[in-house]
Design a protein around this motif. Structure first.
Motif, short mmCIF file in Angstrom:
data_model
loop_
_atom_site.label_atom_id
_atom_site.label_comp_id
_atom_site.label_asym_id
_atom_site.label_seq_id
_atom_site.Cartn_x
_atom_site.Cartn_y
_atom_site.Cartn_z
N TYR A 180 42.22 36.08 42.33
CA TYR A 180 42.10 34.99 41.34
C TYR A 180 42.34 33.64 42.02
O TYR A 180 41.63 32.67 41.76
CB TYR A 180 43.11 35.21 40.22
CG TYR A 180 42.98 34.25 39.06
CD1 TYR A 180 42.18 34.57 37.96
CD2 TYR A 180 43.66 33.03 39.03
CE1 TYR A 180 42.07 33.70 36.88
CE2 TYR A 180 43.54 32.17 37.96
CZ TYR A 180 42.75 32.51 36.89
OH TYR A 180 42.63 31.63 35.82
N TYR A 231 38.00 45.37 30.99
CA TYR A 231 38.59 44.22 31.67
C TYR A 231 38.26 44.20 33.16
O TYR A 231 37.80 43.19 33.69
CB TYR A 231 40.11 44.19 31.46
CG TYR A 231 40.49 43.81 30.06
CD1 TYR A 231 40.79 42.49 29.74
CD2 TYR A 231 40.54 44.76 29.04
CE1 TYR A 231 41.12 42.13 28.45
CE2 TYR A 231 40.87 44.41 27.75
CZ TYR A 231 41.16 43.09 27.45
OH TYR A 231 41.48 42.73 26.18
N LYS A 232 38.53 45.30 33.85
CA LYS A 232 38.28 45.30 35.29
C LYS A 232 36.79 45.22 35.59
O LYS A 232 36.36 44.48 36.49
CB LYS A 232 38.86 46.55 35.94
CG LYS A 232 38.58 46.57 37.45
CD LYS A 232 39.08 47.80 38.16
CE LYS A 232 38.63 47.81 39.60
NZ LYS A 232 39.13 48.98 40.35
N THR A 281 35.58 41.72 35.11
CA THR A 281 36.10 40.88 36.19
C THR A 281 35.28 41.04 37.46
O THR A 281 34.92 40.06 38.12
CB THR A 281 37.57 41.23 36.47
OG1 THR A 281 38.34 41.07 35.27
CG2 THR A 281 38.15 40.34 37.56
N TYR A 295 32.98 38.21 39.29
CA TYR A 295 33.33 37.81 40.65
C TYR A 295 32.13 37.96 41.60
O TYR A 295 31.84 37.09 42.42
CB TYR A 295 34.51 38.64 41.16
CG TYR A 295 35.45 37.88 42.07
CD1 TYR A 295 34.99 37.22 43.20
CD2 TYR A 295 36.80 37.81 41.78
CE1 TYR A 295 35.86 36.52 44.02
CE2 TYR A 295 37.69 37.10 42.59
CZ TYR A 295 37.19 36.45 43.71
OH TYR A 295 38.05 35.75 44.52
N TYR A 341 34.98 32.90 35.02
CA TYR A 341 35.93 33.92 35.47
C TYR A 341 37.38 33.64 35.04
O TYR A 341 38.18 34.56 34.90
CB TYR A 341 35.86 34.01 36.99
CG TYR A 341 36.94 34.84 37.65
CD1 TYR A 341 36.85 36.22 37.71
CD2 TYR A 341 38.05 34.23 38.23
CE1 TYR A 341 37.85 36.97 38.32
CE2 TYR A 341 39.04 34.97 38.84
CZ TYR A 341 38.94 36.34 38.89
OH TYR A 341 39.92 37.08 39.50
N VAL A 391 38.95 35.50 32.06
CA VAL A 391 38.89 36.94 32.32
C VAL A 391 40.06 37.36 33.20
O VAL A 391 40.72 38.38 32.96
CB VAL A 391 37.55 37.31 32.99
CG1 VAL A 391 37.50 38.79 33.31
CG2 VAL A 391 36.38 36.92 32.10
N GLY A 392 40.35 36.55 34.23
CA GLY A 392 41.49 36.83 35.09
C GLY A 392 42.80 36.77 34.35
O GLY A 392 43.70 37.60 34.56
N LEU A 429 43.08 40.00 32.20
CA LEU A 429 43.33 41.19 33.02
C LEU A 429 44.79 41.19 33.49
O LEU A 429 45.43 42.25 33.52
CB LEU A 429 42.39 41.21 34.22
CG LEU A 429 42.54 42.42 35.17
CD1 LEU A 429 42.32 43.73 34.42
CD2 LEU A 429 41.57 42.31 36.35
N THR A 450 39.11 42.74 44.35
CA THR A 450 38.99 43.07 42.93
C THR A 450 38.65 44.55 42.72
O THR A 450 39.09 45.18 41.75
CB THR A 450 37.92 42.19 42.27
OG1 THR A 450 38.25 40.82 42.46
CG2 THR A 450 37.81 42.47 40.77
#
Length: 472
Positions: free
Chosen positions: A278, A335-336, A339, A343, A380, A383-384, A387, A446
């Motif tokens: 992040y 979520y992951k 992400t 990314y 992003y 979202v980070g 998460l 990530t």
């Protein structure tokens, strides 16, 4: 302003009447199990957006017109860049006290301190519109930068405290929207209000007008925070918040819970990986934004206002990405996966942007590629946040977000300094290749973040208990 206060009062009266009716027939334990979504949550979120926006609008205010700022104050590009990087530099030492304050004193006290510091710095800048007063403008900018520590980590806390389980990600995205919108205004307004001239008096008058306008807005926002914000609702909006409140109010829990939470965060493999990845993504965004004017004017001299509009398009596309991602998270809870997709999109779009900057002859191509980069890179950000909360629940949202932002600001300061040095010594192509390599590393990190969604598990466990009849 009076109509706004009247709306708030009516909502508060309605809320109090409903609460009093329920409370007459419930015990303390039963009160903890009652969930309620308050209409005032949207007003508080709206005020937070304005609060964050009014602070962030100062961030890039000087750097986006770096050539004019340097001429007026008679300082180097490095000194002009410092007006932006100071935001990152002061955040790190203020991280712990700001997170502790949010954890112990709540949302309203934290917001009032941030709004008050922003107002003080904004009015100080009004008196700095003279060629020999760069130190005063830097002091004012520094106060506003310090106030950011009491702003950045709040969206996730506000969303969790005031919004239901099915809307918390959307609310967090909207909260981050404020900071991004402020950044967009910071790109757009200075080139429109301050123009290059050989007459320093004319530049000074335009600087003064801009500073005065910003200071008035910051003052109005301070009073909105004072009148309309509450730290938390009387009744929790979700069962995850019920669990957190029970833990917070448990007398057996030691007073050093904040310190323990920080230690737990650093022991979490997933959180540490997210902290680094992040930080790389956000740090790259800060570096690109700070030197945005210098990079584009190198290839398109005389397009100062275009630089501001391109920066606006970069951030506004990111706003759309933020809101879209928040909606997707609320609907899918992936979520992951979300992400990682965002990314990877950031990495690809950075390659496209860097190639177009050094090879395109049309300024409109830069508009398009910068917008694509913004869609992923700034999209992003929420979202980070989300998460981080998912993999660290039930640690307080302000603590996990605060540490995440602290790492981001530190990495951002380092990256901006290195990016500036590489640009000055080796050129823009090498500087952008460095950013691309770093984003590739962030994407790889990530991949290894464990998909542990603890907050979603808490919601699911409670719903299963209800279905089994173990809870009312």
């Amino acid at each position: 302003m009076a109509n706004f206060a009247s709306v708030i009062q009516n909502i508060n009266n309605e809320r109090q009447e409903n609460i009093e009716k329920k409370m007459l027939s419930t015990t303390n334990q039963e009160k903890q199990e009652i969930l309620k979504l308050y209409k005032s949550r949207w007003i508080i979120l709206g005020v937070y957006i304005l609060y964050s926006m009014s602070n962030a609008a100062h961030w890039i205010q000087y750097s986006i017109i770096s050539n004019i700022t340097g001429k007026f104050y008679g300082v180097s590009n490095y000194s002009v860049d410092l007006t932006s990087t100071i935001y990152m530099l002061v955040y790190v030492p203020l991280l712990v006290p700001a997170s502790w304050l949010l954890d112990k004193k709540g949302l309203k006290t934290t917001m009032l301190i941030g709004a008050g510091g922003t107002v003080l710095g904004a009015w100080l800048k009004v008196y700095s519109a003279e060629p020999d007063k760069f130190l005063i403008t830097l002091l004012g900018q520094g106060l506003i930068a310090c106030s950011q520590a009491f702003i950045l980590s709040l969206p996730s806390r506000l969303a969790a405290v005031w919004f239901g389980a099915s809307e918390v990600s959307t609310a967090c995205s909207l909260g981050v929207f404020g900071n991004q919108l402020g950044g967009a205004l910071g790109f757009l307004i200075p080139p429109m209000m301050v123009h290059d001239s050989d007459n320093l008096s004319e530049i000074g008058n335009e600087f003064r007008t801009m500073f005065f306008s910003f200071a008035i807005v910051n003052t109005a926002v301070f009073f909105l925070v004072l009148w309309s914000v509450k730290s938390e609702p009387l009744l929790a909006p979700s069962y995850a918040q019920v669990a957190q409140r029970k833990q917070r109010d448990d007398p057996t829990i030691m007073n050093d819970a904040f310190v323990s939470s920080m230690k737990d965060l650093m022991k979490s493999k997933g959180y540490v990986l997210l902290l680094i990845s992040y930080g790389i993504n956000s740090g790259c965004f800060y570096a690109i934004s700070t030197l945005f004017s210098q990079f584009i004017l190198q290839y398109f001299p005389g397009h100062q206002e275009d630089v501001g509009r391109i920066g606006l398009s970069l951030v506004m596309s990111g706003l759309a990405g933020s809101i879209l991602c928040g909606y997707i998270l609320d609907k899918t809870h992936l979520y992951k996966e979300t992400t990682l997709v965002i990314y990877t999109g950031t990495l690809i779009s950075m390659v496209i942007y860097a190639f177009s900057l050094s090879n395109s002859k049309s300024i409109w191509t830069i508009y398009l590629t910068a917008s694509l980069l913004g869609l992923f890179m700034t999209g992003y950000l929420p979202v980070g946040y989300e998460l981080a909360i998912e993999i660290t629940y039930p640690i307080a949202e302000g603590t996990s977000s605060g540490l995440l932002n602290g790492g981001t600001q530190l990495i951002g300061f380092i990256l901006t300094s290195v990016y500036s040095w590489v640009f000055a010594t080796m050129g823009d192509k090498f500087a952008n290749i460095m950013i691309i390599c770093l984003l590739a590393i962030g994407s790889l990190l990530t991949v290894f973040i464990p998909p542990s969604l603890k907050r979603q598990a808490a919601h699911k466990a409670h719903n299963e208990k209800q279905n089994l009849g173990l809870e009312r």
